[in-house]
Structure formats: C-alpha cells, structure tokens
Motif scaffolding. Structure first.
Motif, PDB file in Angstrom:
ATOM      1  N   ALA B  43       6.263  -2.445 -11.561  1.00  0.00           N
ATOM      2  CA  ALA B  43       7.696  -2.546 -11.256  1.00  0.00           C
ATOM      3  C   ALA B  43       8.459  -1.440 -11.982  1.00  0.00           C
ATOM      4  CB  ALA B  43       8.229  -3.912 -11.661  1.00  0.00           C
ATOM      5  N   THR B  50       6.237  -0.540  -7.155  1.00  0.00           N
ATOM      6  CA  THR B  50       5.999   0.764  -6.519  1.00  0.00           C
ATOM      7  C   THR B  50       4.697   0.752  -5.696  1.00  0.00           C
ATOM      8  OG1 THR B  50       4.997   1.497  -8.560  1.00  0.00           O
ATOM      9  CG2 THR B  50       7.324   2.029  -8.272  1.00  0.00           C
ATOM     10  N   GLU B  51       4.517   1.831  -4.924  1.00  0.00           N
ATOM     11  CA  GLU B  51       3.441   1.941  -3.943  1.00  0.00           C
ATOM     12  C   GLU B  51       2.034   1.649  -4.489  1.00  0.00           C
ATOM     13  OE1 GLU B  51       6.254   3.729  -4.735  1.00  0.00           O
ATOM     14  OE2 GLU B  51       5.576   5.703  -4.179  1.00  0.00           O
ATOM     15  N   PRO B  52       1.664   2.127  -5.689  1.00  0.00           N
ATOM     16  CA  PRO B  52       0.313   1.814  -6.170  1.00  0.00           C
ATOM     17  C   PRO B  52       0.074   0.300  -6.286  1.00  0.00           C
ATOM     18  CG  PRO B  52       1.229   3.610  -7.436  1.00  0.00           C
ATOM     19  CD  PRO B  52       2.352   3.069  -6.606  1.00  0.00           C
ATOM     20  N   ILE B  55      -1.050  -0.892  -2.879  1.00  0.00           N
ATOM     21  CA  ILE B  55      -2.446  -0.518  -2.611  1.00  0.00           C
ATOM     22  C   ILE B  55      -3.379  -1.462  -3.374  1.00  0.00           C
ATOM     23  CG2 ILE B  55      -4.198   1.303  -2.811  1.00  0.00           C
ATOM     24  CD1 ILE B  55      -1.885   3.355  -2.652  1.00  0.00           C
ATOM     25  N   PHE B  89      -2.764   5.466   4.536  1.00  0.00           N
ATOM     26  CA  PHE B  89      -1.821   4.535   3.901  1.00  0.00           C
ATOM     27  C   PHE B  89      -0.412   4.940   4.315  1.00  0.00           C
ATOM     28  CE2 PHE B  89       1.099   4.024   0.207  1.00  0.00           C
ATOM     29  CZ  PHE B  89       1.103   2.638   0.104  1.00  0.00           C
ATOM     30  N   HIS B  90       0.365   3.941   4.740  1.00  0.00           N
ATOM     31  CA  HIS B  90       1.776   4.184   5.043  1.00  0.00           C
ATOM     32  C   HIS B  90       2.598   3.144   4.312  1.00  0.00           C
ATOM     33  CE1 HIS B  90       1.325   7.239   8.154  1.00  0.00           C
ATOM     34  NE2 HIS B  90       0.195   6.606   8.436  1.00  0.00           N
ATOM     35  N   CYS B  91       3.633   3.599   3.639  1.00  0.00           N
ATOM     36  CA  CYS B  91       4.501   2.660   2.946  1.00  0.00           C
ATOM     37  C   CYS B  91       5.900   2.784   3.536  1.00  0.00           C
ATOM     38  CB  CYS B  91       4.513   2.964   1.444  1.00  0.00           C
ATOM     39  SG  CYS B  91       5.434   1.727   0.526  1.00  0.00           S
ATOM     40  N   TYR B  92       6.427   1.642   3.960  1.00  0.00           N
ATOM     41  CA  TYR B  92       7.760   1.639   4.596  1.00  0.00           C
ATOM     42  C   TYR B  92       8.836   1.155   3.636  1.00  0.00           C
ATOM     43  CZ  TYR B  92       4.518   2.172   8.417  1.00  0.00           C
ATOM     44  OH  TYR B  92       3.498   2.630   9.191  1.00  0.00           O
ATOM     45  N   ARG B  93       8.451   0.227   2.773  1.00  0.00           N
ATOM     46  CA  ARG B  93       9.415  -0.297   1.805  1.00  0.00           C
ATOM     47  C   ARG B  93       8.636  -0.940   0.661  1.00  0.00           C
ATOM     48  NH1 ARG B  93      11.902  -5.122   0.557  1.00  0.00           N
ATOM     49  NH2 ARG B  93      11.322  -6.408   2.326  1.00  0.00           N
ATOM     50  N   CYS B  94       9.182  -0.854  -0.546  1.00  0.00           N
ATOM     51  CA  CYS B  94       8.559  -1.522  -1.685  1.00  0.00           C
ATOM     52  C   CYS B  94       9.237  -2.877  -1.904  1.00  0.00           C
ATOM     53  CB  CYS B  94       8.698  -0.664  -2.945  1.00  0.00           C
ATOM     54  SG  CYS B  94       7.685   0.817  -2.887  1.00  0.00           S
TER      55      CYS B  94
END
Lengths: 122, 141
Positions: B43, B50-52, B55, B89-94
């Motif tokens: 956080a 966050t993104e990691p 994953i 990997f695609h990230c749209y929102r955390c």
C-alpha cells in the motif's frame, strides 16, 4: 518509494539519457522474509518488479504506474544470501502514455530478471 | 468443496500473505478473496495497493488452488510456488484500503513442473488487473 530502505538500498547509480544502471543492496533483515518464506528467505519476484519501477522513477524523475508488462522472466531464485548486491539496468524510452521500459536484474554470476513493459506517468 | 484454512494451502505468511480465502473451486478454476487492509505491504501513502500486490495476489491465488488440489490428493505438505514468467499483465486500477478483491484463476496442464495460469482480479464487478503467468510448483522446499 515504497520498498526503498525497507527491502533494498541504492548504493550507486549512473544515468545516461534513457539508460540507467543502479547498484542495490538487498536488506537481509527486511520484514518481508518473515513471510516469504518462514525459515527460507527468498526474494518475492514482485518485490524485484517494484524495485525496477522505483529505479525507473529515479531515472526518469517521474512517479510511475505499471500499466502493462509484456513479459517478465524470472530466470533464477534471488535471496539476500545468494545475491546480496544486484545491478539493475534500465532503458526507458518515452512513449504515448509514459515510458516503454526494458530492464534486467543481474550480478556477476547470473541474470535474475528480464523485464519489458509500459509505465504510465502519474 | 472442502474448506481449508488459507495457511494450509499457501506457504506465504504476513506481511506478504495476499489471499484471505479460497472461496470456490471447480476443476482447475477457482475464486479467492482478499481484503486490502491498512498496513498492506504494497500500500502506498495514498492508501492504494500498488501493482506488484495485484500480481502477488494472482500468484498466491494460483498457489492456493494448487495447494487445495494437492491436499485433496492426500499430500500433507503445502507446495511452494515460484513465479517463472509474467506475460501480458494489464492493470486498469489499483484497489484501495478497505476494498475487497475477488480473483479468478485457471490452471493449465502441468508440464515439467511448470503450470500455466490465467488470472483476473475484480472489485465490485470492475476488472482491476489481468495476467498470464508460469509458475513452478514444488512439493518440497
């Protein structure tokens, strides 16, 4: 920076335009090893991805978001005892949304991670 | 399905345990839940995981299903999984602190100790992140 001085420490850095090489030290007393794994400290791959993001932020001077990873290969198991010091090589090319980033984490012995993806400027 | 406490399915512990519960299993697909709590390892100062963290949540969800299948097959030890590769990997929102995510995963066939994983993270019906992954699952540490 989320993991700087918590999981790793930057001891040296050289930048030249879109390229940067950062020497980092893994902190063996990091809290993360209590849980990854109990009695068997191994670097979480995702912490090394965060390290790449933070070094790219250092190189570009921007706050970044990993919008996509095209490919990230974890080619060897890293741990503070196996590889106390690592080099993070980064190439960050400006793109529409931010930067196209290629990175490699290695020491004299081995390559631990090869990374390619897009980072958006926040 | 049978219920196991998450500590019996995955080897990760605090502060990097990123799955709370294995909710549903059907064949080689499963759904897990995870609440982002204050003090989450990934956080940031604005209260977003966050993104990691996303994953890791997908990887541990796959590990939880692998752990479930191995328990059901009579194994007593929890298998340890390592990420070998992350692809597309695609990230749209955390997600933010207080939010609960649901992660759906599908395990492909295991070939030479390598299992292909497809994962998607949702919160309140919204797609947050998606990825493919290769994980190495080993029964012995």
């Amino acid at each position: 920076m989320l993991l700087e001085d918590k999981y790793y420490k930057v001891t040296d850095g050289k930048t030249d335009g879109p390229n940067g090489i950062f020497r980092i030290q893994l902190l063996p007393d990091s809290d993360v090893y209590r849980g990854h794994f109990p009695g068997n400290p191994v670097c979480p791959g995702v912490c090394n991805i965060e390290m790449i993001k933070e070094c790219t932020a250092r190189l570009t001077g921007k706050k970044l978001f990993i919008s996509s990873i095209k490919q990230c290969r974890l080619t060897a198991i890293a741990s503070p005892s196996v590889c106390p010091e690592l080099d993070i090589r980064i190439n960050a090319q400006p793109s529409d949304e931010g930067f196209s980033v290629s990175a490699k984490i290695s020491d004299a012995e081995k390559v631990y991670m090869e990374y390619k993806g897009e980072m958006r400027v926040l | 399905m049978n219920y196991y406490c998450i500590e019996n399915l995955i080897p990760q512990r605090a502060p990097i345990q990123m799955v709370d519960q294995l909710l549903e299993v059907e064949g080689r697909t499963a759904v897990t839940t995870f609440e982002i709590r204050s003090g989450n390892y990934f956080a940031d100062e604005e209260g977003f995981m966050t993104e990691p963290g996303l994953i890791e949540n997908i990887a541990q969800s796959a590990s939880a299903l692998a752990g479930y299948l191995s328990r059901e097959a009579g194994e007593k030890e929890t298998p340890v999984g390592y990420i070998g590769e992350i692809k597309n990997f695609h990230c749209y929102r955390c997600p933010h602190i207080g939010e609960k995510v649901q992660t759906s995963i599908t395990l492909g066939e295991e070939v030479g100790g390598i299992t292909l994983v497809n994962g998607e993270v949702h919160a309140s019906g919204e797609l947050l992140a998606t990825t493919r992954m290769k994980i190495f699952i080993s029964q012995n540490r």
